[in-house]
Design a protein around this motif. Sequence first.
Motif, PDB file in Angstrom:
ATOM      1  N   ASN A  67     -10.139   2.528   2.022  1.00 52.96           N
ATOM      2  CA  ASN A  67      -9.845   3.651   1.131  1.00 52.96           C
ATOM      3  C   ASN A  67      -8.884   4.678   1.718  1.00 52.96           C
ATOM      4  OD1 ASN A  67     -11.488   4.904   2.990  1.00 52.96           O
ATOM      5  ND2 ASN A  67     -13.202   5.265   1.581  1.00 52.96           N
ATOM      6  N   THR A  68      -8.351   4.421   2.899  1.00 57.29           N
ATOM      7  CA  THR A  68      -7.376   5.359   3.465  1.00 57.29           C
ATOM      8  C   THR A  68      -5.966   5.112   2.925  1.00 57.29           C
ATOM      9  OG1 THR A  68      -6.883   3.965   5.401  1.00 57.29           O
ATOM     10  CG2 THR A  68      -8.715   5.520   5.593  1.00 57.29           C
ATOM     11  N   THR A  81      -4.825  -7.501  -9.204  1.00 56.53           N
ATOM     12  CA  THR A  81      -5.392  -6.727  -8.105  1.00 56.53           C
ATOM     13  C   THR A  81      -5.615  -7.627  -6.883  1.00 56.53           C
ATOM     14  OG1 THR A  81      -6.552  -5.267  -9.654  1.00 56.53           O
ATOM     15  CG2 THR A  81      -7.357  -5.312  -7.384  1.00 56.53           C
ATOM     16  N   LYS A 127      -3.857   3.259  -0.648  1.00 54.45           N
ATOM     17  CA  LYS A 127      -4.039   2.690  -1.989  1.00 54.45           C
ATOM     18  C   LYS A 127      -3.357   1.329  -2.080  1.00 54.45           C
ATOM     19  CE  LYS A 127      -3.501   5.170  -5.814  1.00 54.45           C
ATOM     20  NZ  LYS A 127      -2.822   5.875  -6.952  1.00 54.45           N
ATOM     21  N   HIS A 157       0.340   5.888  -0.086  1.00 56.55           N
ATOM     22  CA  HIS A 157      -0.580   6.987   0.211  1.00 56.55           C
ATOM     23  C   HIS A 157      -1.547   7.178  -0.963  1.00 56.55           C
ATOM     24  CE1 HIS A 157      -1.878  11.157   1.014  1.00 56.55           C
ATOM     25  NE2 HIS A 157      -1.600  10.867   2.275  1.00 56.55           N
ATOM     26  N   PRO A 158      -2.826   7.505  -0.696  1.00 55.76           N
ATOM     27  CA  PRO A 158      -3.799   7.673  -1.779  1.00 55.76           C
ATOM     28  C   PRO A 158      -3.395   8.694  -2.835  1.00 55.76           C
ATOM     29  CG  PRO A 158      -4.920   7.585   0.331  1.00 55.76           C
ATOM     30  CD  PRO A 158      -3.449   7.647   0.636  1.00 55.76           C
ATOM     31  N   SER A 159      -2.546   9.662  -2.486  1.00 54.09           N
ATOM     32  CA  SER A 159      -2.130  10.682  -3.452  1.00 54.09           C
ATOM     33  C   SER A 159      -1.051  10.179  -4.404  1.00 54.09           C
ATOM     34  CB  SER A 159      -1.605  11.919  -2.708  1.00 54.09           C
ATOM     35  OG  SER A 159      -0.393  11.613  -2.002  1.00 54.09           O
ATOM     36  N   ASN A 160      -0.466   9.029  -4.129  1.00 59.99           N
ATOM     37  CA  ASN A 160       0.599   8.493  -4.977  1.00 59.99           C
ATOM     38  C   ASN A 160      -0.004   7.984  -6.289  1.00 59.99           C
ATOM     39  OD1 ASN A 160       2.762   6.897  -6.099  1.00 59.99           O
ATOM     40  ND2 ASN A 160       3.664   6.792  -4.056  1.00 59.99           N
ATOM     41  N   LEU A 204      -1.837  -1.638  -4.204  1.00 59.93           N
ATOM     42  CA  LEU A 204      -1.198  -1.743  -5.506  1.00 59.93           C
ATOM     43  C   LEU A 204      -1.382  -3.131  -6.116  1.00 59.93           C
ATOM     44  CD1 LEU A 204       2.219   0.070  -4.845  1.00 59.93           C
ATOM     45  CD2 LEU A 204       0.037   1.054  -5.602  1.00 59.93           C
ATOM     46  N   ASN A 218       0.013   2.778  -9.491  1.00 55.49           N
ATOM     47  CA  ASN A 218      -1.102   1.855  -9.291  1.00 55.49           C
ATOM     48  C   ASN A 218      -0.672   0.394  -9.182  1.00 55.49           C
ATOM     49  OD1 ASN A 218      -3.291   3.793  -9.423  1.00 55.49           O
ATOM     50  ND2 ASN A 218      -2.804   3.995 -11.597  1.00 55.49           N
ATOM     51  N   THR A 275      -0.777   6.049   5.570  1.00 52.65           N
ATOM     52  CA  THR A 275      -1.816   7.039   5.279  1.00 52.65           C
ATOM     53  C   THR A 275      -1.428   8.429   5.764  1.00 52.65           C
ATOM     54  OG1 THR A 275      -2.970   6.503   7.344  1.00 52.65           O
ATOM     55  CG2 THR A 275      -3.649   5.321   5.375  1.00 52.65           C
ATOM     56  N   VAL A 285       0.829  -1.209   0.000  1.00 56.70           N
ATOM     57  CA  VAL A 285       0.000   0.000   0.000  1.00 56.70           C
ATOM     58  C   VAL A 285       0.862   1.257   0.000  1.00 56.70           C
ATOM     59  CG1 VAL A 285      -2.021  -1.023   1.111  1.00 56.70           C
ATOM     60  CG2 VAL A 285      -0.177  -0.116   2.528  1.00 56.70           C
TER      61      VAL A 285
END
Length: 293
Positions: A228-229, A239, A231, A135-138, A233, A141, A212, A133
């Motif tokens: 969802n806190t 997935t 991301k 950070h969501p801003s990264n 990969l 994918n 996070t 995982v």
Amino acid sequence: MLILIKSVLNFDSGDQMRDNTGRIMGVVVCFIVLEAVLLLSACVDNDSKKQTLKIAGSTTAQPIVSKAAEEYMKKDREVFISVQGGGSGTGIRMVSEGSIDIAMSSREIKQSEYERYPDLRPYTIAADGIVVVVHPSNPINGLAREQVKEIFSGEITNFKEIGGPDREIVVVIRESGSGTRATFEELVMDGEEPTKNALQKPSNGAVKATVTGNPNAIGYIGLGYVDNTAKALKIDGVTPSTDTVKDGSYPVSRRLYVITKGEATGLSKDFIDFILSDEGQRIVEDEGFVSIV
């Protein structure tokens, strides 16, 4: 109590009234304290009659076992089940020493552990994927498994080297003795040691919280902890999900276990049977893991 108060009320003067009022209050207080002590003693005595089951170990398996314990105790009010974390290695050691009844483990028992404690008995309760995982801003994918290895070994130190932003990577791993760490290193690291700059955390939740809270961080957690806190990969284009763990296509997956010293009997067996029942396996799925039935 009323008889005692009436005897105290035999007075002839105001001074005696004041004295006796004090005595009455003293008697009342004494009886209140006595009743409280008796009530507490009754509660303690009632708890002492309960069967107890002590469980400790993997923080990955802990949500499953804790919820199963909660539901089991609803069905049997005469049972108390204590569930604590501490890591797979700690749980295995404690059950081997007899200080707990059941260990939780997110890895297989090591050969060295079998050699020292040959009577350990594992029971598979669920399947799980270990998810990388960020950070969501990264914007990244997915990664190849080899890239994951190079990041966690310290060979890759900046996200720009793998198509991401120009940010120095902060590697977050589990502490030594963690089953999640042992399985990750077995399935991903191929014998490579993690970078000495890695931040070590005591639980899946602590790893997720660190990732996070830091846009430069990358870590790994059990599938059941993904939300969802952070991301999640893809690894080698797959997935992480309950379906890909169950069908074997997700490359970083494992089994979760409970372990007893010798064959499970009595309350230990009943509780393990409950986890393996249809109701117990629904708990496995509700907690975000993969049922084995």
